[in-house]
Scaffold this motif. Structure first.
Motif, PDB file in Angstrom:
ATOM      1  N   GLN A  14       0.828  -1.205   0.000  1.00  0.00           N
ATOM      2  CA  GLN A  14       0.000   0.000   0.000  1.00  0.00           C
ATOM      3  C   GLN A  14       0.862   1.254   0.000  1.00  0.00           C
ATOM      4  O   GLN A  14       0.584   2.205  -0.738  1.00  0.00           O
ATOM      5  N   GLY A  17       2.319   1.674  -3.410  1.00  0.00           N
ATOM      6  CA  GLY A  17       1.313   2.165  -4.351  1.00  0.00           C
ATOM      7  C   GLY A  17       1.090   3.659  -4.241  1.00  0.00           C
ATOM      8  O   GLY A  17       0.978   4.368  -5.244  1.00  0.00           O
ATOM      9  N   VAL A  52      -2.589   0.737 -10.132  1.00  0.00           N
ATOM     10  CA  VAL A  52      -2.163   0.685  -8.731  1.00  0.00           C
ATOM     11  C   VAL A  52      -3.234   0.054  -7.837  1.00  0.00           C
ATOM     12  O   VAL A  52      -2.909  -0.769  -6.973  1.00  0.00           O
ATOM     13  N   ARG A  55      -3.439  -3.846  -7.871  1.00  0.00           N
ATOM     14  CA  ARG A  55      -2.188  -4.485  -7.472  1.00  0.00           C
ATOM     15  C   ARG A  55      -1.800  -4.175  -6.027  1.00  0.00           C
ATOM     16  O   ARG A  55      -1.303  -5.037  -5.327  1.00  0.00           O
ATOM     17  N   CYS A  56      -1.999  -2.939  -5.599  1.00  0.00           N
ATOM     18  CA  CYS A  56      -1.526  -2.521  -4.268  1.00  0.00           C
ATOM     19  C   CYS A  56      -2.649  -2.347  -3.256  1.00  0.00           C
ATOM     20  O   CYS A  56      -2.380  -2.138  -2.083  1.00  0.00           O
ATOM     21  N   ALA A  60      -4.382   2.073  -1.129  1.00  0.00           N
ATOM     22  CA  ALA A  60      -3.331   2.727  -1.918  1.00  0.00           C
ATOM     23  C   ALA A  60      -3.937   3.533  -3.055  1.00  0.00           C
ATOM     24  O   ALA A  60      -3.500   4.650  -3.341  1.00  0.00           O
TER      25      ALA A  60
END
Length: 125
Positions: A14, A17, A52, A55-56, A60
């Motif tokens: 996080q 990100g 982002v 994925r994070c 994030a």
């Protein structure tokens, strides 16, 4: 139950990100500050938020959107160095960026438990 290493990894993901969003916003602000395309930079920046957030994580993506909009207001749009935006069209683009980024983060971002909140508990009988 997540282990300590899983929780630590999510925290780092996080943070990573949010830092990606901050670095991208600063870089875009520097590159497009004197361009005629600077009004559309926040809308195009939604592509980075869309990468982002899944994925994070949702946190994030949400924090990245909020911080990136503040960076755009302070360093991309006049008056430079102030969070106010003088042009109404640029202010509207920034508002749409905020709405779109938050929507993308909430819709496509992973949750704290890894997206497993809809699973039913399995019985061990």
């Amino acid at each position: 139950m997540p282990t300590f290493s899983n929780r630590l990894w999510r925290l780092h993901a996080q943070t990573f990100g949010v830092l990606i969003c901050c670095a991208g916003a600063v870089l875009a602000s520097l590159l497009f500050q004197n361009s005629r395309w600077k009004g559309s930079v926040p809308i195009l920046f939604l592509a980075l938020i869309a990468v982002v957030a899944p994925r994070c994580g949702m946190v994030a993506g949400t924090w990245g959107t909020c911080v990136a909009s503040a960076i755009f207001a302070a360093f991309l749009f006049p008056p430079i160095g102030s969070l106010s935006v003088a042009d109404a069209d640029q202010r509207l683009n920034l508002a749409w960026f905020l709405v779109g980024g938050l929507a993308i983060s909430f819709l496509f971002g992973t949750t704290r438990d890894g997206g497993e909140h809809n699973k039913k508990p399995s019985s061990t009988r």
